[in-house]
Design a protein around this motif. Structure first.
Motif, mmCIF file in Angstrom:
data_model
loop_
_atom_site.group_PDB
_atom_site.id
_atom_site.type_symbol
_atom_site.label_atom_id
_atom_site.label_comp_id
_atom_site.label_asym_id
_atom_site.label_seq_id
_atom_site.Cartn_x
_atom_site.Cartn_y
_atom_site.Cartn_z
ATOM 1 N N GLU A 51 1.163 -0.864 -0.125
ATOM 2 C CA GLU A 51 0.007 -0.077 0.264
ATOM 3 C C GLU A 51 0.897 1.054 -0.015
ATOM 4 O O GLU A 51 1.712 1.061 0.681
ATOM 5 C CB GLU A 51 -0.610 0.357 1.641
ATOM 6 C CG GLU A 51 -2.655 -1.244 1.219
ATOM 7 C CD GLU A 51 -3.163 -1.352 2.439
ATOM 8 O OE1 GLU A 51 -4.222 -1.826 2.512
ATOM 9 O OE2 GLU A 51 -2.399 -0.597 4.072
ATOM 10 N N ARG A 57 0.241 -1.197 4.226
ATOM 11 C CA ARG A 57 0.776 -2.439 4.829
ATOM 12 C C ARG A 57 1.219 -2.952 3.454
ATOM 13 O O ARG A 57 1.335 -2.637 2.472
ATOM 14 C CB ARG A 57 -0.366 -3.302 4.813
ATOM 15 C CG ARG A 57 -1.215 -2.905 6.348
ATOM 16 C CD ARG A 57 -2.478 -3.441 6.486
ATOM 17 N NE ARG A 57 -3.009 -2.670 5.434
ATOM 18 C CZ ARG A 57 -4.637 -3.408 5.721
ATOM 19 N NH1 ARG A 57 -5.083 -4.283 6.304
ATOM 20 N NH2 ARG A 57 -5.245 -3.026 4.444
ATOM 21 N N LEU A 59 1.052 -6.545 1.372
ATOM 22 C CA LEU A 59 0.059 -7.320 1.639
ATOM 23 C C LEU A 59 0.246 -8.839 1.232
ATOM 24 O O LEU A 59 0.778 -8.713 0.043
ATOM 25 C CB LEU A 59 -1.074 -6.713 1.658
ATOM 26 C CG LEU A 59 -1.524 -6.102 2.202
ATOM 27 C CD1 LEU A 59 -2.418 -5.308 1.479
ATOM 28 C CD2 LEU A 59 -1.953 -6.647 3.370
ATOM 29 N N HIS A 61 -1.608 -11.900 -0.533
ATOM 30 C CA HIS A 61 -2.939 -12.836 -0.945
ATOM 31 C C HIS A 61 -2.086 -14.025 -0.943
ATOM 32 O O HIS A 61 -1.662 -15.130 -1.645
ATOM 33 C CB HIS A 61 -3.380 -11.774 -2.089
ATOM 34 C CG HIS A 61 -3.438 -10.631 -2.015
ATOM 35 N ND1 HIS A 61 -4.924 -9.841 -1.133
ATOM 36 C CD2 HIS A 61 -3.246 -9.534 -1.845
ATOM 37 C CE1 HIS A 61 -4.294 -8.824 -1.150
ATOM 38 N NE2 HIS A 61 -3.509 -7.825 -1.586
ATOM 39 N N ASP A 67 -6.911 -15.355 3.223
ATOM 40 C CA ASP A 67 -6.118 -14.429 3.585
ATOM 41 C C ASP A 67 -7.230 -13.461 3.767
ATOM 42 O O ASP A 67 -7.306 -11.731 4.861
ATOM 43 C CB ASP A 67 -5.479 -13.520 2.746
ATOM 44 C CG ASP A 67 -6.251 -13.043 1.412
ATOM 45 O OD1 ASP A 67 -7.215 -13.452 1.987
ATOM 46 O OD2 ASP A 67 -5.905 -12.836 0.050
ATOM 47 N N GLY A 68 -8.698 -13.789 4.725
ATOM 48 C CA GLY A 68 -8.925 -12.933 4.940
ATOM 49 C C GLY A 68 -9.890 -11.699 3.917
ATOM 50 O O GLY A 68 -11.054 -10.486 4.157
ATOM 51 N N GLY A 69 -9.962 -11.953 2.563
ATOM 52 C CA GLY A 69 -10.024 -10.895 1.494
ATOM 53 C C GLY A 69 -9.196 -10.160 0.763
ATOM 54 O O GLY A 69 -9.290 -9.529 0.215
ATOM 55 N N ASP A 70 -8.378 -9.302 2.623
ATOM 56 C CA ASP A 70 -7.719 -8.545 2.291
ATOM 57 C C ASP A 70 -6.593 -8.696 2.138
ATOM 58 O O ASP A 70 -5.816 -7.782 1.403
ATOM 59 C CB ASP A 70 -8.341 -7.504 3.608
ATOM 60 C CG ASP A 70 -7.741 -5.994 3.708
ATOM 61 O OD1 ASP A 70 -8.093 -5.550 2.296
ATOM 62 O OD2 ASP A 70 -7.556 -5.343 4.543
ATOM 63 N N GLY A 71 -6.098 -9.535 2.336
ATOM 64 C CA GLY A 71 -4.944 -9.860 2.376
ATOM 65 C C GLY A 71 -3.677 -9.497 3.535
ATOM 66 O O GLY A 71 -4.951 -9.255 5.096
ATOM 67 N N GLU A 73 -1.356 -8.986 6.530
ATOM 68 C CA GLU A 73 -0.183 -7.905 6.735
ATOM 69 C C GLU A 73 1.191 -8.537 7.105
ATOM 70 O O GLU A 73 1.095 -9.457 7.673
ATOM 71 C CB GLU A 73 -0.716 -6.845 7.854
ATOM 72 C CG GLU A 73 1.025 -6.068 7.945
ATOM 73 C CD GLU A 73 0.220 -5.300 8.717
ATOM 74 O OE1 GLU A 73 -0.780 -4.744 9.136
ATOM 75 O OE2 GLU A 73 1.059 -3.963 10.160
ATOM 76 N N ARG A 76 4.443 -3.123 7.324
ATOM 77 C CA ARG A 76 4.642 -1.454 7.353
ATOM 78 C C ARG A 76 5.297 -0.722 7.415
ATOM 79 O O ARG A 76 6.546 -0.693 7.854
ATOM 80 C CB ARG A 76 3.495 -1.851 8.773
ATOM 81 C CG ARG A 76 2.573 -0.673 8.990
ATOM 82 C CD ARG A 76 1.116 0.003 10.260
ATOM 83 N NE ARG A 76 0.785 -1.457 10.002
ATOM 84 C CZ ARG A 76 -1.180 -1.093 9.742
ATOM 85 N NH1 ARG A 76 -1.130 0.209 9.423
ATOM 86 N NH2 ARG A 76 -1.534 -1.746 9.892
#
Lengths: 148, 102
Positions: A51, A57, A59, A61, A67-71, A73, A76
């Motif tokens: 990001e 983050r 991320l 995938h 990955d919970g959909g979002d990827g 972490e 950071r």
């Protein structure tokens, strides 16, 4: 701050700093070799992306909603300063500082990984496999390094 | 470990445990500077401090060789890891982009 556990790798890449920064960040998924380490980018991963902002983050995938959909972490971003510098901190609190400097032939990329003096658990468990012989070899190497 | 003073400390402690003042003297750095280096080495577990049996008033620094070897081995691994990743990064960048005109 003293840097005991740090590693530095320098490469020259034949593109301009802005391009080098872009490739390093936006295209990390195409060049990053998965499966080399456990920290991030494991074999189960299907993609890796930054990001692009401070606090953003790194991320990872994974297929099948793992990955919970979002990827997941993996790190950071603490410095996002294109095209000169990128710093990110992983989940073991180790810091990766990447600098992009104009150089003859393109860009000098200097990557420094700091905070490595706390061994990861797996490595600590391997302690017994090393012996004095290897220590002696290491001493010889660094003594030679001092003489030259 | 890249620091020459700390490498010197490791060398001095290779054969015997020593007091901080002796280490400073033999390394040619001030006791204050040495104290900082020893703190770094202690934090990483490469040296420990203890009291010799014959004199409870003295504190000596002792090398923990297994810990030193493990740390060096770990740093070597991380170095190899990033060398390989950056090699792949360079290949990809140069394959997909034209070289700058120099």
């Amino acid at each position: 701050m003293s840097q005991l556990g740090s590693v530095r790798v320098t490469v020259i890449v034949g593109v301009e700093p802005a391009v080098a920064f872009q490739v390093f960040t936006e295209e990390i998924d195409t060049w990053y070799r998965r499966g080399l380490a456990e920290s991030f980018g494991r074999k189960r991963a299907t993609g890796l992306r930054f990001e692009p902002w401070v606090g953003g983050r790194l991320l990872e995938h994974r297929a099948g909603g793992e990955d919970g959909g979002d990827g997941l972490e993996r790190a950071r971003v603490t410095v996002w300063d294109p095209p000169a510098r990128l710093v990110f901190v992983d989940q073991r609190d180790t810091e990766v500082d990447v600098r992009f400097e104009a150089a003859a032939g393109g860009t000098r990329v200097v990557l420094e990984h700091r905070g490595l003096d706390r061994l990861p658990p797996g490595v600590a468990a391997d302690l017994g496999r090393f012996g004095w012989r290897r220590l002696a070899e290491w001493f010889e190497r660094h003594l030679e390094g001092q003489r030259t | 470990l890249a620091d020459p003073t700390r490498r010197r400390v490791v060398e001095l402690l290779r054969d015997e445990a020593l007091r901080a003042s002796t280490i400073a003297e033999r390394s040619g750095v001030t006791p204050a500077a040495m104290s900082r280096h020893l703190r770094v080495l202690r934090r990483a577990g490469i040296v420990t401090v203890d009291t010799p049996d014959d004199d409870a008033r003295v504190r000596v620094y002792r090398l923990q060789p297994e810990r030193l070897v493990a740390l060096q081995g770990w740093l070597d691994q991380v170095h190899a890891f990033w060398s390989e990743q950056l090699g792949s990064f360079v290949d990809h960048a140069e394959r997909t982009r034209r070289k700058p005109e120099t």
